[in-house]
Design a protein around this motif. Structure first.
Motif, PDB file in Angstrom:
ATOM      1  N   ALA A  38      17.871  25.139  49.983  1.00 41.40           N
ATOM      2  CA  ALA A  38      16.550  25.398  49.394  1.00 41.40           C
ATOM      3  C   ALA A  38      15.591  24.245  49.681  1.00 41.40           C
ATOM      4  CB  ALA A  38      16.684  25.642  47.899  1.00 41.40           C
ATOM      5  N   ARG A  39      14.949  24.292  50.840  1.00 41.71           N
ATOM      6  CA  ARG A  39      14.044  23.218  51.233  1.00 41.71           C
ATOM      7  C   ARG A  39      12.679  23.350  50.555  1.00 41.71           C
ATOM      8  NH1 ARG A  39      12.466  23.788  56.110  1.00 41.71           N
ATOM      9  NH2 ARG A  39      13.341  25.869  56.282  1.00 41.71           N
ATOM     10  N   HIS A  40      12.323  24.564  50.162  1.00 41.47           N
ATOM     11  CA  HIS A  40      10.971  24.797  49.661  1.00 41.47           C
ATOM     12  C   HIS A  40      10.879  24.787  48.142  1.00 41.47           C
ATOM     13  CE1 HIS A  40       9.494  25.692  53.671  1.00 41.47           C
ATOM     14  NE2 HIS A  40      10.644  26.299  53.852  1.00 41.47           N
ATOM     15  N   LEU A  41      12.024  24.620  47.491  1.00 40.12           N
ATOM     16  CA  LEU A  41      12.021  24.573  46.034  1.00 40.12           C
ATOM     17  C   LEU A  41      11.443  23.226  45.606  1.00 40.12           C
ATOM     18  CD1 LEU A  41      13.046  26.640  44.038  1.00 40.12           C
ATOM     19  CD2 LEU A  41      15.235  25.466  44.011  1.00 40.12           C
TER      20      LEU A  41
ATOM     21  N   LEU B 303      14.956  32.507  46.893  1.00 41.66           N
ATOM     22  CA  LEU B 303      15.195  31.134  46.441  1.00 41.66           C
ATOM     23  C   LEU B 303      15.415  30.177  47.614  1.00 41.66           C
ATOM     24  CD1 LEU B 303      15.509  29.668  43.714  1.00 41.66           C
ATOM     25  CD2 LEU B 303      17.946  30.172  43.808  1.00 41.66           C
ATOM     26  N   GLY B 304      15.958  30.671  48.709  1.00 39.24           N
ATOM     27  CA  GLY B 304      16.224  29.803  49.854  1.00 39.24           C
ATOM     28  C   GLY B 304      15.077  29.756  50.854  1.00 39.24           C
ATOM     29  N   ALA B 308      10.068  30.283  47.487  1.00 42.67           N
ATOM     30  CA  ALA B 308      10.946  29.975  46.343  1.00 42.67           C
ATOM     31  C   ALA B 308      10.137  29.678  45.081  1.00 42.67           C
ATOM     32  CB  ALA B 308      11.849  28.799  46.682  1.00 42.67           C
TER      33      ALA B 308
END
Lengths: 250, 474
Positions: A38-41, B303-304, B308
């Motif tokens: 999850a790079r964009h979280l 989410l990924g 997200a």
């Protein structure tokens, strides 16, 4: 060949069952895959932000004044009386509404002693709203309970900064007494008044266990309302049209 | 109907335009007043954002904790990977709930409380197809359902209708005496719906927040229909997108300072219910069975990816009310159960790339990001969706080639200077009084509604050169 309704019903139930364990595993695996990349979280904020406090009022008379004005702002009614005079006041409220029956919490769950006895003496039929678990008895009993116009309950907390009454279910505490009636009368005592939701929960460190001991907590702020037609406010759409909070001092 | 024809239909509807303006003004002013009277509202927003980020970052952990607690409280948890599976599970539960009927009755009646996720999985259609009558009990949803429409706003579903239209509807369906009195109309709906609450086999509701530490379902309503749907019928089915969690009861209290203030300008909604399992054996009333359907439908995948952050959303609708585009085209313009700025992200993320075009319905002014209670960076993600559209070849061809041409021109100073001169020359030829009345396609979408100013005859570079040479130095 035509399938009967019963066949259809069976096939639907059976088809839905095997999904459950595999979907659960599948969804959790998919979540973990996404979380691993999850790079964009957004990052969790690094410094703990200050816990916002909310209302800091502690003076009792100020709390009563705030609760009163907030409850009125949401079209609720506030009355004060003493524990000794409360039964007569409630009997009067019932008479004013031409109510000869009330849906009520059991006497043990109410803060006003001997209320049930007094009301019965005045000819009021009291229903404690106990429903059987099985049909059709449940539906039949519901049809009778549904007709009662006034409900009498205690509360667990009154929240001053929003004019809110908090009621948790438990033995002898009918949910419908605060819901299916036209007028909901809620009785409470000074020690149940808190500055805010946050202040109430700060005073209840066991709240998680307490919450799990009952099936339902309702936070009620005034009578039921809607503004769905041309944003015109209308009171008493599905829930009670009247909420009367009665503070009973000793 | 295409996106553009839906937009045109909205713009040509004066009633809708008036209703949208009134809605926007009142909701935004009300929300701002509510925020202004709280001294620490910015800290509350920071805290709420941190709570939602914490949930997303450890969603697998919190989901398992939550599901275990729901079961411990006596509820049943069902996991649905997609729309079809969610429908199957719900159909199965409704069928088995009426299987116990004595005497057996042919059709099931379902009382529904407002749920966005039920629109997402098109539940009413699925139930209808199987002979199950599902009645929306929120007044706005009830009206919209009777008119065979979809909600035009996530908080106020019938915002596009005038009282005259509601009156005509109730006269036709329920034989109501002609009236324009809103209270009288509400009373008619109330009478009809009360019968539904007290005879329904199953109550279906959404969930505003799930509390992981207790397995409680928080449900927020004003009319009381949410409480009735989850109290009176023997079986309660709750539908929930699997990201709608908070870790603790304290966190819930923080979120509830924001949700009603942002959604309806209330300090607290009239009813906040916390449902913690079905009726206990010794309790007076309540549903005998509680089923929770946890719906993924693309959330785990989202989410990924680049969208997200859109999963932080608490569905308050504030970004709809403030958006200058929503204010013109309304909920129906978007053609998705999730309209407005946040809907332009959630729709392509959960419902498929064909909704990517919604991301163009934005001026990127950033008002949505400013009003969002959990500060979701909507504009940046709208750009990401637009980028994906082009990358995946779903944008119009002229846009793709146009951008390629623009990139080629901008990559070299000489080409840029030449392009400037050409533009000034060409528009100079066509312009009258410095303005162009019409341009050839595809540029005519600009001149259809307004003039295009001609480029200045002297470019900035020429001006610069002239000034520095006449002044000797700069």
């Amino acid at each position: 060949m035509e399938t009967t309704d019963d066949d259809k019903r069976k096939s639907l139930v059976i088809r839905s069952l095997p999904f459950m364990p595999s979907s659960r595993a599948h969804i959790l695996a998919s979540l973990r895959r996404s979380l691993a990349s999850a790079r964009h979280l957004p990052a969790t904020p690094s410094t703990e932000t200050l816990w916002p406090t909310g209302s800091l009022i502690t003076d009792y008379s100020l709390l009563v004044a705030q609760f009163t004005s907030e409850l009125r702002a949401v079209s609720g009614t506030f009355l004060t009386t003493s524990l000794a005079q409360a039964p007569a006041l409630i009997a009067q409220l019932l008479r004013e509404r031409q109510a000869t029956a009330a849906l009520t919490w059991t006497q043990a769950q109410l803060p006003v002693p001997d209320l049930h006895e007094y009301l019965r003496g005045q000819g009021v039929a009291l229903d404690e709203g106990q429903l059987p678990a099985a049909e059709p008895e449940r539906a039949e009993r519901l049809a009778a309970v549904e007709k009662i116009k006034v409900g009498i309950t205690g509360i667990d907390a009154a929240l001053a900064d929003t004019g809110t009454l908090a009621l948790r279910t438990g033995p002898g505490r009918s949910r419908l007494a605060s819901l299916s009636v036209r007028t909901h009368i809620a009785l409470f005592t000074p020690s149940q008044l808190h500055a805010s939701w946050a202040a109430w929960w700060a005073a209840r460190p066991d709240k998680a266990a307490w919450m799990q001991a009952g099936s339902n907590l309702a936070l009620i702020s005034g009578p039921s309302r809607t503004a769905d037609i041309e944003m015109t406010l209308t009171v008493g759409v599905h829930g009670p049209a009247e909420v009367i909070a009665v503070l009973c001092s000793s | 109907m295409t996106f553009h024809s839906r937009i045109a239909a909205s713009l040509d509807n004066p009633t809708l335009q008036q209703a949208l303006d009134r809605n926007a003004e009142r909701r935004v002013a009300g929300r701002n007043a509510r925020f202004a009277e709280m001294p620490d509202m910015e800290a509350v927003r920071d805290r709420a954002r941190a709570i939602r980020i914490e949930i997303l970052r450890r969603l697998d952990f919190y989901l398992e904790q939550f599901a275990a607690n729901v079961e411990k409280n006596g509820g049943h948890v069902h996991w649905a990977a997609d729309t079809q599976e969610a429908q199957q599970i719900i159909l199965g539960l409704i069928r088995s709930s009426i299987a116990n009927h004595q005497p057996p009755s042919a059709n099931a009646l379902v009382a529904k409380s407002k749920s966005m996720v039920s629109e997402e999985i098109e539940l009413n259609h699925a139930l209808e197809a199987h002979g199950i009558r599902a009645v929306e009990t929120d007044l706005g949803e009830f009206i919209v359902q009777l008119r065979h429409e979809t909600p035009s706003h996530i908080i106020t579903p019938a915002v596009h209708l005038r009282r005259e239209e509601v009156s005509a509807l109730f006269q036709e369906k329920f034989g109501m005496e002609p009236t324009l009195d809103v209270e009288a109309m509400t009373a008619v709906a109330n009478r009809e719906l009360r019968r539904v609450f007290f005879t329904a086999d199953v109550g279906v509701s959404g969930v505003n927040f799930g509390v992981a530490e207790t397995g409680s379902l928080a449900l927020v309503t004003n009319e009381g229909n949410g409480r009735l749907c989850t109290t009176v019928p023997r079986v309660h089915i709750a539908l929930m997108g699997l990201e709608r969690l908070v870790p603790t009861l304290d966190d819930l209290e923080i979120m509830m300072r924001l949700l009603p203030r942002s959604a309806t300008a209330q300090k607290l909604s009239t009813y906040v219910s916390l449902l913690t399992g079905p009726r206990r054996a010794e309790e007076a009333d309540g549903p005998e069975e509680l089923h929770l359907i946890l719906i993924d439908n693309g959330r785990a995948r989202t989410l990924g990816g680049e969208l997200a952050e859109s999963l932080l959303c608490i569905r308050c609708g504030a970004c709809l009310n403030i958006c200058p585009v929503f204010r013109e085209i309304g909920g129906h313009g978007y053609g998705s159960p999730y309209p407005g700025p946040i809907g332009s992200l959630v729709s392509p993320a959960l419902l498929g790339p064909k909704f990517g075009e919604l991301a163009h319905a934005s001026t990127l002014c950033g008002a949505c990001r400013d009003i969002c209670p959990v500060r979701i960076d909507i504009p940046t993600m709208l750009l990401a969706v637009r980028g994906q559209q082009i990358d995946e070849g779903r944008g119009p061809a002229w846009l793709k080639y146009g951008i390629a041409l623009w990139a080629w021109v901008m990559a070299h100073p000489g080409r840029y200077a030449l392009a400037q001169k050409l533009a000034a020359f060409a528009t100079g030829l066509l312009a009258r009084h410095g303005r162009l009345r019409s341009l050839p396609p595809p540029l005519n979408t600009w001149t259809r509604r307004r003039d295009f100013p001609a480029f200045a005859r002297e470019t900035f570079r020429d001006q610069w050169k002239r000034r520095t040479t006449t002044n000797g130095s700069h």
